[in-house]
Design a protein around this motif. Structure first.
Motif, PDB file in Angstrom:
ATOM      1  N   ALA A 167      -1.171 -13.517   6.869  1.00 48.57           N
ATOM      2  CA  ALA A 167       0.113 -13.828   7.380  1.00 48.57           C
ATOM      3  C   ALA A 167      -0.046 -15.360   8.107  1.00 48.57           C
ATOM      4  CB  ALA A 167       0.826 -13.002   8.455  1.00 48.57           C
ATOM      5  N   ALA A 168      -0.899 -15.473   8.495  1.00 51.50           N
ATOM      6  CA  ALA A 168      -1.406 -16.668   9.336  1.00 51.50           C
ATOM      7  C   ALA A 168      -1.832 -17.904   8.366  1.00 51.50           C
ATOM      8  CB  ALA A 168      -2.205 -16.793  10.432  1.00 51.50           C
ATOM      9  N   ARG A 169      -2.065 -17.381   7.296  1.00 52.38           N
ATOM     10  CA  ARG A 169      -2.826 -18.496   6.031  1.00 52.38           C
ATOM     11  C   ARG A 169      -3.829 -18.986   6.434  1.00 52.38           C
ATOM     12  NH1 ARG A 169       3.037 -20.696   3.825  1.00 52.38           N
ATOM     13  NH2 ARG A 169       4.098 -18.572   3.244  1.00 52.38           N
ATOM     14  N   VAL A 170      -4.803 -18.521   7.139  1.00 49.43           N
ATOM     15  CA  VAL A 170      -5.939 -19.329   7.720  1.00 49.43           C
ATOM     16  C   VAL A 170      -6.772 -19.874   6.720  1.00 49.43           C
ATOM     17  CG1 VAL A 170      -5.846 -17.739   9.836  1.00 49.43           C
ATOM     18  CG2 VAL A 170      -7.436 -17.132   7.902  1.00 49.43           C
ATOM     19  N   PRO A 171      -7.485 -20.917   6.979  1.00 49.76           N
ATOM     20  CA  PRO A 171      -8.536 -21.374   6.008  1.00 49.76           C
ATOM     21  C   PRO A 171      -9.688 -20.730   5.957  1.00 49.76           C
ATOM     22  CG  PRO A 171      -8.543 -22.684   8.029  1.00 49.76           C
ATOM     23  CD  PRO A 171      -7.560 -21.565   8.293  1.00 49.76           C
ATOM     24  N   ARG A 172     -10.480 -20.979   4.827  1.00 49.13           N
ATOM     25  CA  ARG A 172     -11.865 -20.425   4.822  1.00 49.13           C
ATOM     26  C   ARG A 172     -12.889 -20.323   5.796  1.00 49.13           C
ATOM     27  NH1 ARG A 172     -14.389 -22.031  -0.613  1.00 49.13           N
ATOM     28  NH2 ARG A 172     -12.219 -21.369  -1.282  1.00 49.13           N
ATOM     29  N   ALA A 173     -12.772 -21.217   6.610  1.00 48.02           N
ATOM     30  CA  ALA A 173     -13.898 -21.307   7.717  1.00 48.02           C
ATOM     31  C   ALA A 173     -13.416 -20.176   8.754  1.00 48.02           C
ATOM     32  CB  ALA A 173     -13.746 -22.533   8.476  1.00 48.02           C
ATOM     33  N   VAL A 174     -12.068 -20.080   8.951  1.00 48.36           N
ATOM     34  CA  VAL A 174     -11.648 -18.803   9.779  1.00 48.36           C
ATOM     35  C   VAL A 174     -12.077 -17.572   9.459  1.00 48.36           C
ATOM     36  CG1 VAL A 174      -9.646 -18.027  11.022  1.00 48.36           C
ATOM     37  CG2 VAL A 174      -9.802 -20.452  10.828  1.00 48.36           C
ATOM     38  N   TRP A 175     -11.726 -17.414   7.985  1.00 47.39           N
ATOM     39  CA  TRP A 175     -12.256 -16.010   7.390  1.00 47.39           C
ATOM     40  C   TRP A 175     -13.749 -15.732   7.535  1.00 47.39           C
ATOM     41  CZ3 TRP A 175      -9.260 -12.315   6.063  1.00 47.39           C
ATOM     42  CH2 TRP A 175      -7.865 -12.497   5.659  1.00 47.39           C
ATOM     43  N   ALA A 176     -14.520 -16.745   7.504  1.00 46.44           N
ATOM     44  CA  ALA A 176     -16.004 -16.839   7.562  1.00 46.44           C
ATOM     45  C   ALA A 176     -16.292 -16.237   8.934  1.00 46.44           C
ATOM     46  CB  ALA A 176     -16.597 -18.081   7.356  1.00 46.44           C
ATOM     47  N   GLY A 177     -15.559 -16.805  10.033  1.00 45.55           N
ATOM     48  CA  GLY A 177     -16.039 -16.332  11.463  1.00 45.55           C
ATOM     49  C   GLY A 177     -15.574 -14.963  11.829  1.00 45.55           C
ATOM     50  N   TRP A 178     -14.362 -14.732  11.292  1.00 46.32           N
ATOM     51  CA  TRP A 178     -13.733 -13.156  11.414  1.00 46.32           C
ATOM     52  C   TRP A 178     -14.696 -12.394  10.645  1.00 46.32           C
ATOM     53  CZ3 TRP A 178     -12.363  -9.398   7.870  1.00 46.32           C
ATOM     54  CH2 TRP A 178     -11.710  -8.589   8.338  1.00 46.32           C
ATOM     55  N   GLY A 333       5.567 -18.446   8.478  1.00 49.70           N
ATOM     56  CA  GLY A 333       5.328 -19.591   7.612  1.00 49.70           C
ATOM     57  C   GLY A 333       5.228 -20.874   8.767  1.00 49.70           C
ATOM     58  N   ALA A 334       5.692 -20.629   9.797  1.00 51.96           N
ATOM     59  CA  ALA A 334       5.921 -21.779  10.821  1.00 51.96           C
ATOM     60  C   ALA A 334       4.420 -21.608  11.453  1.00 51.96           C
ATOM     61  CB  ALA A 334       7.102 -21.551  11.936  1.00 51.96           C
ATOM     62  N   LEU A 335       3.727 -20.593  11.534  1.00 54.58           N
ATOM     63  CA  LEU A 335       2.517 -20.632  12.168  1.00 54.58           C
ATOM     64  C   LEU A 335       1.393 -21.873  11.807  1.00 54.58           C
ATOM     65  CD1 LEU A 335       1.833 -16.758  11.980  1.00 54.58           C
ATOM     66  CD2 LEU A 335       2.733 -18.022  13.597  1.00 54.58           C
ATOM     67  N   THR A 336       1.825 -22.234  10.348  1.00 56.79           N
ATOM     68  CA  THR A 336       0.940 -23.138   9.936  1.00 56.79           C
ATOM     69  C   THR A 336       1.426 -24.446   9.921  1.00 56.79           C
ATOM     70  OG1 THR A 336       1.941 -23.118   7.706  1.00 56.79           O
ATOM     71  CG2 THR A 336       0.126 -21.649   7.922  1.00 56.79           C
ATOM     72  N   SER A 337       2.562 -24.761  10.634  1.00 55.70           N
ATOM     73  CA  SER A 337       3.046 -25.980  10.882  1.00 55.70           C
ATOM     74  C   SER A 337       2.095 -26.930  11.844  1.00 55.70           C
ATOM     75  CB  SER A 337       4.587 -25.953  11.537  1.00 55.70           C
ATOM     76  OG  SER A 337       4.348 -25.609  12.755  1.00 55.70           O
ATOM     77  N   THR A 349      -4.365 -33.203   9.641  1.00 56.22           N
ATOM     78  CA  THR A 349      -5.624 -33.764   9.337  1.00 56.22           C
ATOM     79  C   THR A 349      -6.691 -32.996   8.826  1.00 56.22           C
ATOM     80  OG1 THR A 349      -6.058 -32.575  11.645  1.00 56.22           O
ATOM     81  CG2 THR A 349      -5.089 -34.691  11.765  1.00 56.22           C
ATOM     82  N   GLY A 350      -6.606 -31.613   8.216  1.00 58.52           N
ATOM     83  CA  GLY A 350      -7.211 -30.783   7.519  1.00 58.52           C
ATOM     84  C   GLY A 350      -8.242 -29.998   8.450  1.00 58.52           C
ATOM     85  N   PRO A 351      -9.313 -30.396   9.070  1.00 63.72           N
ATOM     86  CA  PRO A 351     -10.362 -29.768   9.764  1.00 63.72           C
ATOM     87  C   PRO A 351      -9.650 -28.815  10.760  1.00 63.72           C
ATOM     88  CG  PRO A 351     -10.553 -31.781  10.297  1.00 63.72           C
ATOM     89  CD  PRO A 351      -9.441 -32.004   9.172  1.00 63.72           C
ATOM     90  N   ALA A 352     -10.297 -27.627  11.102  1.00 70.89           N
ATOM     91  CA  ALA A 352      -9.727 -26.812  12.036  1.00 70.89           C
ATOM     92  C   ALA A 352     -10.142 -27.337  13.569  1.00 70.89           C
ATOM     93  CB  ALA A 352     -10.559 -25.240  12.024  1.00 70.89           C
ATOM     94  N   ARG A 353      -9.474 -27.218  14.402  1.00 73.05           N
ATOM     95  CA  ARG A 353      -9.791 -27.570  15.859  1.00 73.05           C
ATOM     96  C   ARG A 353      -9.058 -26.606  16.850  1.00 73.05           C
ATOM     97  NH1 ARG A 353      -5.663 -30.805  17.620  1.00 73.05           N
ATOM     98  NH2 ARG A 353      -4.166 -31.330  15.999  1.00 73.05           N
TER      99      ARG A 353
END
Length: 565
Positions: A167-178, A333-337, A349-353
């Protein structure tokens, strides 16, 4: 929650499962380890915890205190989730709703692991939210691992967390950490799962859940009262809470996914019981509180003054950094704003922070577009107080039910009551049988009244044999021992004798066949699922028929019926 958990905690008797916790917890660590090789491996970590607790003070109150603390911790964690995902008053209301839910209070006073497992799952869910905001994943994985070892069905929460990530549409790096954190937790669980699979006969008593099972679960989870106006108001608020965006993406999967999976699997292999998914209940008060918060806001916007001066509602909210209390998103959907990313990613900006600290009230500036002073809002403390009072009403409405739940008679049986009866009726040297052997837990949990009696079937104690209730003699030896007694006391499951049940254990079959066929019941005392009964050997049939003076044959005396005392 702590106050409700302590209320009536010493209810004057343990029931069967609590008796098992008590007797196993009082064994030595090597004896507990020996037991887990053959039975109850799924509860191994919990038994070790209870060993430490009961070493300080053995008793019924100490037995249940960890569950009380677990329920209190869960209520606090639910409140923390509501405050972080929405606003403080949502957290306050959700925590209070969790505390007054009858199902929560019931398991808060059980000497079993389920309330502690619920605390572990709520803690892991809060750590998931923190990790999505840029924190480390390893605390999340560590809490999951400990929770899985307390009860392996808690692993189903991972499926709920997967939906939250989707639901949060997290990027691949977050999936890897999880994935790393969850994988380590599952890896730690696998040896336990392999051992417990070999002990799956322990849940053979479970049945395929039906529609009534699902309805009871829903009513137990969704409201503080299972019927009436309060129930339907709770359902309505949950539906309103589905629009709470960030909160709903966490609470709804937690509430729905684990029970649904276990109910579905149980259609093919029965494994379902409400206590195995108690941890999912935490999602319901979060959604109810979010729905109430939305309703309060809607009512505020429809005030008469706002209707007369609609331009006063045109207020711009400026928040620096992460989502503030006054501007939490309502849609997933607003979670990704760029200003409110649940996973800590700035899409511009792209990269997770890591997300910056949550703003304080001083960071939030409200500027009316028209230049007029902003309309006066209802003070937060007043709203919070109104919410607390609204929670108190259903609690007071259900107070008789809460009182009843704190009575020993509300549990499946009261082993203390059966033992007290045994103390009044049994004398030293009296023969006793336990049918099935599990009910020897009555004498093990309350040994005083059974001191000096003869346990006809016991060959070796449970502590020495690595079993719950002890190793019993061979069937032939038991049959020979029963041949020499004319009366025997039975501690048995209340629906046995007479019964069509055919025990799988050959020793239990001898007990049932001999007692049911050669003895008649004289007295019986029942406490829920267990009873104490005295059986007397039937009178031997007359071999000779003596004719009466009228040369009529008199019938032989009819032996007492086993169905009547």
């Amino acid at each position: 929650m702590l106050a409700l958990g302590l209320w009536g905690l010493d209810r004057g008797g343990m029931w069967g499962d609590e008796g098992v916790t008590y007797l196993v917890g009082r064994r030595t660590v090597p004896q507990i380890w020996h037991l887990l090789h053959g039975v109850d491996a799924v509860h191994g970590l919990y038994y070790l915890l209870m060993h430490a607790v009961l070493a300080v003070h053995p008793g019924e109150v100490a037995l249940r205190l960890p569950s009380v603390c677990g329920a209190a911790a869960t209520a606090g964690l639910v409140a923390a989730l509501g405050a972080r995902l929405a606003r403080p008053r949502v957290g306050l209301w959700a925590g209070l709703l969790y505390a007054i839910t009858p199902l929560t209070g019931h398991y808060a006073q059980e000497g079993r692991s389920y309330a502690i497992v619920a605390a572990g799952v709520a803690g892991a869910t809060l750590l998931l939210v923190r990790a999505l905001e840029g924190r480390s994943w390893w605390p999340y994985g560590a809490v999951l691992a400990v929770t899985f070892l307390l009860h392996e069905f808690a692993v189903l929460v991972l499926c709920a967390h997967v939906l939250t990530l989707l639901a949060a549409r997290v990027p691949r790096a977050v999936w890897a950490g999880w994935g790393r954190a969850a994988g380590v937790a599952v890896g730690i669980l696998l040896p336990l799962a392999w051992v417990s699979q070999r002990q799956s006969g322990q849940v053979a008593w479970l049945r395929v859940p039906d529609r009534d099972t699902t309805e009871r679960l829903a009513r137990g989870f969704l409201a503080v009262t299972p019927t009436g106006v309060v129930f339907w108001i709770s359902v309505l608020l949950i539906l309103l809470g589905l629009g709470a965006g960030r909160l709903a993406s966490v609470a709804l999967p937690l509430l729905v996914v684990p029970p649904t999976i276990l109910l579905t699997v149980s259609q093919f292999r029965p494994l379902f019981h409400e206590r195995y998914v108690l941890y999912a209940l935490a999602g319901a008060p979060l959604l109810v509180a979010a729905g109430a918060d939305w309703l309060v806001g809607a009512v505020g916007r429809l005030r008469l003054g706002d209707l007369l001066h609609p331009e006063n509602d045109l207020v711009v909210t400026r928040v620096t950094g992460a989502t503030g209390e006054e501007s939490h998103p309502r849609l997933v959907g607003a979670l990704t704003s760029s200003h409110a990313s649940v996973h800590g990613v700035d899409r511009t900006t792209g990269p997770a922070r890591a997300l910056p600290p949550r703003p304080s009230r001083s960071d939030t500036h409200r500027t009316p577009v028209s230049g007029r002073p902003a309309p006066r809002r209802t003070p937060f403390p007043l709203l919070a107080l109104a919410g607390v009072l609204a929670v108190a009403v259903p609690f007071l409405h259900g107070l008789p039910a809460y009182r009843n739940d704190r009575l020993a008679a509300h549990r499946p049986e009261n082993l203390a009551e059966v033992s007290a009866l045994a103390g009044r009726e049994l004398r030293p040297g009296d023969p006793v049988l336990f049918l099935p052997s599990f009910w020897r837990v009555t004498a093990l949990a309350y040994p005083g009244p059974f001191a000096g009696v003869r346990d006809l079937a016991l060959a070796e104690s449970g502590a020495r044999s690595g079993t719950l209730s002890g190793r019993e003699v061979a069937p032939g030896e038991l049959e020979a021992g029963l041949a020499g007694v004319d009366r025997v006391w039975i501690v048995a499951q209340s629906n046995l004798l007479p019964s069509r049940w055919v025990p799988g254990d050959p020793v239990d079959r001898v007990k049932l066949d001999v007692v049911d066929g050669e003895f008649a019941r004289r007295r019986q005392y029942v406490s829920g699922r267990v009873k104490l009964a005295l059986y007397i050997r039937r009178m031997p049939p007359q071999d000779m028929v003596v004719p009466a003076p009228e040369h009529k044959v008199m019938p032989a005396p009819v032996p007492p019926s086993p169905a009547h005392p």
